[in-house]
Each structure stands twice: as structure tokens, then as C-alpha cells.
Design an enzyme around this catalytic site. Structure first.
Site, short mmCIF file in Angstrom:
data_model
loop_
_atom_site.label_atom_id
_atom_site.label_comp_id
_atom_site.label_asym_id
_atom_site.label_seq_id
_atom_site.Cartn_x
_atom_site.Cartn_y
_atom_site.Cartn_z
N GLU A 8 4.30 10.04 0.83
CA GLU A 8 5.26 10.72 0.24
C GLU A 8 6.49 11.09 0.62
OE1 GLU A 8 3.38 13.07 -3.07
OE2 GLU A 8 2.24 11.28 -3.57
N PRO A 9 7.43 11.40 0.13
CA PRO A 9 8.59 12.07 1.14
C PRO A 9 8.33 13.39 1.44
CG PRO A 9 9.45 11.24 -1.15
CD PRO A 9 8.04 11.12 -1.25
N PHE A 56 0.82 -1.08 -0.09
CA PHE A 56 -0.04 0.07 0.11
C PHE A 56 1.00 1.34 -0.21
CE2 PHE A 56 -1.20 2.96 3.52
CZ PHE A 56 -2.44 3.51 3.13
N THR A 113 1.64 8.53 13.27
CA THR A 113 2.39 8.78 14.43
C THR A 113 1.52 8.74 15.68
OG1 THR A 113 2.44 10.98 14.38
CG2 THR A 113 4.28 10.02 13.09
N GLN A 135 16.67 -2.50 30.34
CA GLN A 135 17.34 -2.09 31.71
C GLN A 135 17.69 -3.48 32.56
OE1 GLN A 135 18.42 0.82 32.19
NE2 GLN A 135 18.64 1.01 34.08
N GLU A 180 1.85 4.15 9.85
CA GLU A 180 0.37 4.03 9.88
C GLU A 180 -0.05 5.22 10.84
OE1 GLU A 180 -1.89 0.59 9.58
OE2 GLU A 180 -0.08 -0.26 8.29
N GLN A 187 12.42 -6.81 45.02
CA GLN A 187 10.96 -5.98 44.88
C GLN A 187 11.03 -5.09 43.92
OE1 GLN A 187 8.93 -4.26 48.20
NE2 GLN A 187 7.52 -6.14 47.90
C1 LIG Z 1 9.34 1.08 8.46
C2 LIG Z 1 8.24 1.97 7.53
C3 LIG Z 1 7.19 1.41 7.17
C4 LIG Z 1 6.33 2.29 6.25
N1 LIG Z 1 5.30 1.61 5.53
C5 LIG Z 1 4.35 2.32 4.86
C6 LIG Z 1 3.63 1.74 3.93
O1 LIG Z 1 3.43 0.57 3.72
N2 LIG Z 1 2.82 2.64 3.09
C7 LIG Z 1 3.05 3.92 3.12
O2 LIG Z 1 2.22 4.70 2.36
N3 LIG Z 1 3.74 4.55 4.18
C8 LIG Z 1 4.51 3.69 4.94
N4 LIG Z 1 5.49 4.48 5.94
C9 LIG Z 1 5.39 5.69 6.08
C10 LIG Z 1 4.85 6.30 7.44
O3 LIG Z 1 3.33 5.77 7.53
C11 LIG Z 1 5.14 7.88 7.75
O4 LIG Z 1 6.23 7.66 8.01
C12 LIG Z 1 4.37 8.29 8.96
O5 LIG Z 1 2.90 8.42 8.56
C13 LIG Z 1 4.76 9.59 9.45
O6 LIG Z 1 5.36 10.38 8.35
P1 LIG Z 1 6.37 11.25 8.20
O7 LIG Z 1 7.49 10.14 8.33
O8 LIG Z 1 6.34 12.02 6.80
O9 LIG Z 1 6.46 12.38 9.37
P2 LIG Z 1 6.07 13.78 9.45
O10 LIG Z 1 4.65 13.88 8.93
O11 LIG Z 1 7.19 14.63 8.74
O12 LIG Z 1 6.15 14.16 10.89
C14 LIG Z 1 7.35 14.40 11.65
C15 LIG Z 1 6.87 14.76 13.07
O13 LIG Z 1 6.19 15.84 13.28
C16 LIG Z 1 4.92 15.36 13.95
N5 LIG Z 1 3.75 15.96 13.38
C17 LIG Z 1 3.25 15.93 12.09
N6 LIG Z 1 2.24 16.69 12.14
C18 LIG Z 1 1.85 17.08 13.32
C19 LIG Z 1 0.55 17.64 13.82
N7 LIG Z 1 -0.21 18.09 13.35
N8 LIG Z 1 0.64 17.83 15.33
C20 LIG Z 1 1.72 17.36 15.95
N9 LIG Z 1 2.77 16.89 15.43
C21 LIG Z 1 2.86 16.56 14.27
C22 LIG Z 1 4.78 13.77 13.70
O14 LIG Z 1 4.08 13.05 14.67
C23 LIG Z 1 6.44 13.42 13.78
O15 LIG Z 1 6.85 13.42 15.26
C24 LIG Z 1 6.45 3.54 6.55
C25 LIG Z 1 7.39 4.33 7.37
C26 LIG Z 1 8.40 3.47 8.07
C27 LIG Z 1 9.07 4.05 8.88
#
Ligand SMILES: Cc1cc2nc3c(=O)[nH]c(=O)nc-3n(C[C@H](O)[C@H](O)[C@H](O)COP(=O)(O)OP(=O)(O)OC[C@H]3O[C@@H](n4cnc5c(N)ncnc54)[C@H](O)[C@@H]3O)c2cc1C
Length: 390
Positions: free
Chosen positions: A134-135, A130, A375, A346, A373, A289
Site C-alpha cells: 500500500e502507499p 497480486f 528491497t 560504461q 518483492e 586487458q
Molecule cells: C514496478 C513495481 C512493481 C510492483 N509490483 C507490485 C505488485 O505486483 N504487488 C504488490 O503488492 N506490490 C508491488 N510493488 C511494490 C513493491 O513491492 C514495494 O515498492 C517494495 O516492497 C518497497 O516498498 P516501498 O516502495 O514502500 O519502500 P519503503 O518500504 O518505503 O522503503 C524505502 C527505503 O527504506 C528501506 N527500508 C525500509 N525498511 C527498512 C529496514 N527495516 N531496514 C533498512 N532499510 C529499510 C527500503 O529498503 C528502501 O530503501 C511494485 C513496485 C514497483 C516499483
């Protein structure tokens, strides 16, 4: 031997118990003995996934009429917990397949699409992923840029997806791209879902990412370069891809909760055994304990995380909306996994910091459950929004 850390078998149906036991047996025999090696080499063990497919674990929640096992969601979570306790990297492949593509095809696929794609998915003949994020569009996937434009009867896709699980190993990907036009953007309503066989010219996965944990799982960026698809590759309605993704993520987040419970449970099992063996001050650690309190808190939080996930799964099976419950389960279970694995490292002291001891891997594997899925922050946003919904 079962322990207080295991799911309470007494409350389970016969099917739930049998599936849990089958998953545990398979995981202990075919996954756990190799997990450290896969972690070291980053090997994606496709033959193990194929075996799991033959046993029905790649189509657990797909109805039997589409060649799936037709299990309820609690059964699915019990199986996933067992696999994750052996290796979370294998569990995530199974979780993605069962939750997101299967849900999308079942709910929104045409009968022809279900015949062509859902049935082999459920039989474990196709590994499916799925690609939403995106970056530059992670927590806000509606800000995505990948674009599909009409080309005669079909479509041409261009763009870049980040970190797709199974991105380099899947046979089929469910890909979300914009179908609105650059001059008339419609936000989340401008996104559609396409069914993309990965042997289509223009589907270009990057090299497997070098991750902190979950190293047996293939995670890869995917470039879409003039990728041509026929009209029947569009899933459901144009412009509904974001909605379908959020539905899939609800099911996906329950799976991540089970994955996190499996990781945490394994860390507790190892800690219980280690604290019985390791002696300091002329007695085993478990006699102190301070150590007992840590173990008790670990066990309690794991049981609470599992209960939350199973309660949400039961709601889902009754057809009730579970958006916030799924987020609560994922949030609590993933933070539990991180906390429990930190305690485990730990308790193992200096040995816990060494690659030779498995708690270090569990600690690394746990971290991503707080990230993907959605954060933990995004789960809190979903839950808080629910508090204000009329
Ligand atoms: C091992 C792995 C597998 C993955 N598999 C898939 C996959 O199968 N398909 C797919 O589509 N994607 C996949 N992903 C992508 C993943 O779902 C995203 O990395 C994730 O949703 C976070 O997006 P980001 O990395 O761009 O972080 P960002 O959105 O850039 O977030 C960076 C930080 O800012 C915080 N933040 C952002 N917006 C807010 C807000 N409004 N309020 C407070 N904090 C905020 C976030 O919580 C985080 O701490 C995968 C990622 C990893 C690491």
C-alpha cells in the site's frame, strides 16, 4: 549460438533444455524486436501474453491435473531468464502469475476455487496479479490499512493498494486486506487473502504508472471502493493472508532472480559483441586487458547468480524450506544485474547513454529488481534473521 554466458545446457534434463529453447525462440522472435518500442510507448502487449499463455508459460509450475505444465522450478527459471533477456517487463507479468497467485491457489484454495480460478490461470486464459503493498505499507506490509468487513454471508472491501503489477490489465487479483477490527488489531495475523475478479464493481485501477524501466509492464495503484465479494472469495483461512503472501513471495523472489539474470546476460551479450566491433587506438576494445577483465567479471557474476537461484529452486522442488535461499538468490542476482548493466553502459561509452542503444534500457530495467518483492535491505534482514533462528 550459445556462449559462456548461457545456462550450461549439459547439466539440464531434456525437458529443461527444450523449454529453455522454446522460450528463447519465442522471445527472440516475438518479444525482442518490439521491446524498444514498448519501452518508448509504455504499451502492455496483452496479445503476446496470450500467446505465451497458449504455449503454457502462464502456468508453468501448476500441476498438470490443474491444466498447468507441471514443470519443476529450475525449468521455470530457465524460461523466465530467456523472456527477461528479451524484455523484463513481459517476464515480470509471467513471474507474478506463476509464482504468487498460482502458489496461493494451489496450496490454499478449495477444490472449487482451484477448478474455477487455477485451471484457467494455468491455461493462460486469465491474467492474474497480486496486491499486497500500500502507499504507506511497503517494506512493512503488516502495517496495511485496507479493510474487509463482513456483510451478511459476504464481505465489503475498502482501501488503496500501490503499484500492483497487472493492476490495470489483470482479469483477477489476489488482494490482501485486514479482516481484524479497528479496535482489536492483530498485526500480520489480521490479514486475509481475497480472490477478486477485476470486473467487480468497486475495483478501480489508476492510470498506468510512468516508470523508469519495465515499461511494457502495467503497474497501477488500485482503489477498493465498497467492493462486494461473496463468501467463497476468501482464500484459505481468515487471518492467514500474510503467511500466504510470504510463501508466494518466496517463489516470487526466485523468479525475480531469474529475471535479473536474464537482464544481466543480455547486457553481457551486447557488450561482448560491441567490444569486438568498436575500435579505439587502432584496435578493437576487446584487445584491451582492462576491458577483458570487466567482461570476465560480468560473466562470472552472472554464472554465480544463476547457480544460486537454480540451487534454491532445486531445494524448493525437494520440499525444503527456501526462505533465506530465495532472498539470497534475489539479493545477489538483482545486485549483479545492476552492476553488470552499469559496466555495460560504461563499455558502450557515450553510446551507452543513448536511447538508441539497448544497454541503457537494461540498466533502467535492472534497478527495480533491487526494489520490488522486498528491497535488497529487506532481503538482508530475512537472511540475517535466518542466521539466528534455532
Ligand atoms: C514496478 C513495481 C512493481 C510492483 N509490483 C507490485 C505488485 O505486483 N504487488 C504488490 O503488492 N506490490 C508491488 N510493488 C511494490 C513493491 O513491492 C514495494 O515498492 C517494495 O516492497 C518497497 O516498498 P516501498 O516502495 O514502500 O519502500 P519503503 O518500504 O518505503 O522503503 C524505502 C527505503 O527504506 C528501506 N527500508 C525500509 N525498511 C527498512 C529496514 N527495516 N531496514 C533498512 N532499510 C529499510 C527500503 O529498503 C528502501 O530503501 C511494485 C513496485 C514497483 C516499483
Amino acid at each position: 549460438m550459445t556462449t559462456v554466458a548461457d545456462a550450461p545446457a549439459g547439466g539440464l534434463t531434456d525437458t529443461q533444455r527444450q523449454v529453455m529453447e522454446l522460450a528463447r525462440e519465442f522471445a527472440r522472435e516475438h518479444i525482442e524486436p518490439h521491446a524498444a518500442e514498448w519501452d518508448r510507448t509504455k504499451e502492455f502487449p496483452r496479445p503476446v501474453l496470450d500467446e505465451l499463455g497458449k504455449l503454457g508459460f502462464l502456468g508453468m509450475t501448476v500441476p498438470e491435473r490443474y491444466d498447468g505444465m507441471g514443470f519443476d522450478s529450475v525449468t521455470y527459471l530457465l524460461a523466465l531468464e530467456e523472456i527477461a533477456a528479451a524484455d523484463a517487463g513481459i517476464a515480470v507479468s509471467i513471474g507474478i502469475q506463476n509464482a504468487i497467485p498460482a502458489t496461493m491457489l494451489l496450496r490454499h484454495g478449495s477444490e472449487a476455487q482451484r477448478e474455477r480460478w487455477l485451471k484457467p490461470l494455468a491455461r493462460g486464459e486469465l491474467l492474474v496479479g497480486f496486491a499486497l503493498f500500500e502507499p504507506d505499507a511497503g517494506s512493512d506490509p503488516a502495517g496495511m490499512h485496507a479493510q474487509a468487513v463482513r456483510d451478511g454471508d459476504g464481505w465489503v472491501l475498502n482501501g488503496a493498494k500501490a503499484w500492483a503489477t497487472n493492476g490495470g490489465t489483470a482479469d483477477l487479483m489476489m488482494v490482501m486486506v485486514r479482516t481484524d477490527t479497528p479496535g482489536a488489531r492483530r498485526g500480520a495475523k489480521g490479514i486475509s487473502t481475497f480472490i477478486v475478479p477485476t470486473d467487480t464493481p468497486g475495483y478501480r485501477p489508476g492510470k498506468p504508472e510512468d516508470k523508469m524501466g519495465l515499461r511494457a509492464s502495467n503497474t497501477a495503484a488500485v482503489a477498493l471502493e465498497d467492493l462486494r465479494l461473496p463468501a467463497d472469495a476468501l482464500l484459505g483461512e481468515e487471518g492467514m493472508g500474510f503467511v500466504y503472501s510470504m510463501e508466494g513471495l518466496e517463489a516470487g523472489r526466485l523468479g525475480i532472480a531469474a529475471q535479473a539474470v536474464g537482464i544481466a546476460r543480455r547486457a553481457l551479450e551486447l557488450s561482448v559483441a560491441y567490444c569486438a566491433e568498436r575500435r579505439q587506438f587502432d584496435r578493437p576494445l576487446r584487445d584491451f586487458q582492462g576491458v577483458q577483465f570487466k567482461l570476465a567479471d560480468m560473466a562470472t557474476r552472472i554464472a554465480a547468480a544463476r547457480a544460486l537461484a537454480h540451487a534454491a529452486a532445486a531445494c524448493k522442488d525437494r520440499g525444503e524450506p527456501v526462505r533465506e535461499q530465495a532472498s539470497m538468490a534475489k539479493l545477489f542476482a538483482s545486485e549483479t544485474a545492476m552492476w553488470v548493466t552499469t559496466q555495460a553502459v560504461q563499455l558502450f561509452g557515450g553510446y551507452g547513454y543513448m536511447r538508441d542503444f539497448p544497454v541503457e534500457k537494461l540498466f533502467r530495467d535492472a534497478k527495480v529488481t533491487e526494489i520490488y518483492e522486498g528491497t535488497s535491505e529487506i532481503q538482508r534482514i530475512v537472511i540475517a534473521r535466518g542466521l539466528y533462528r534455532a
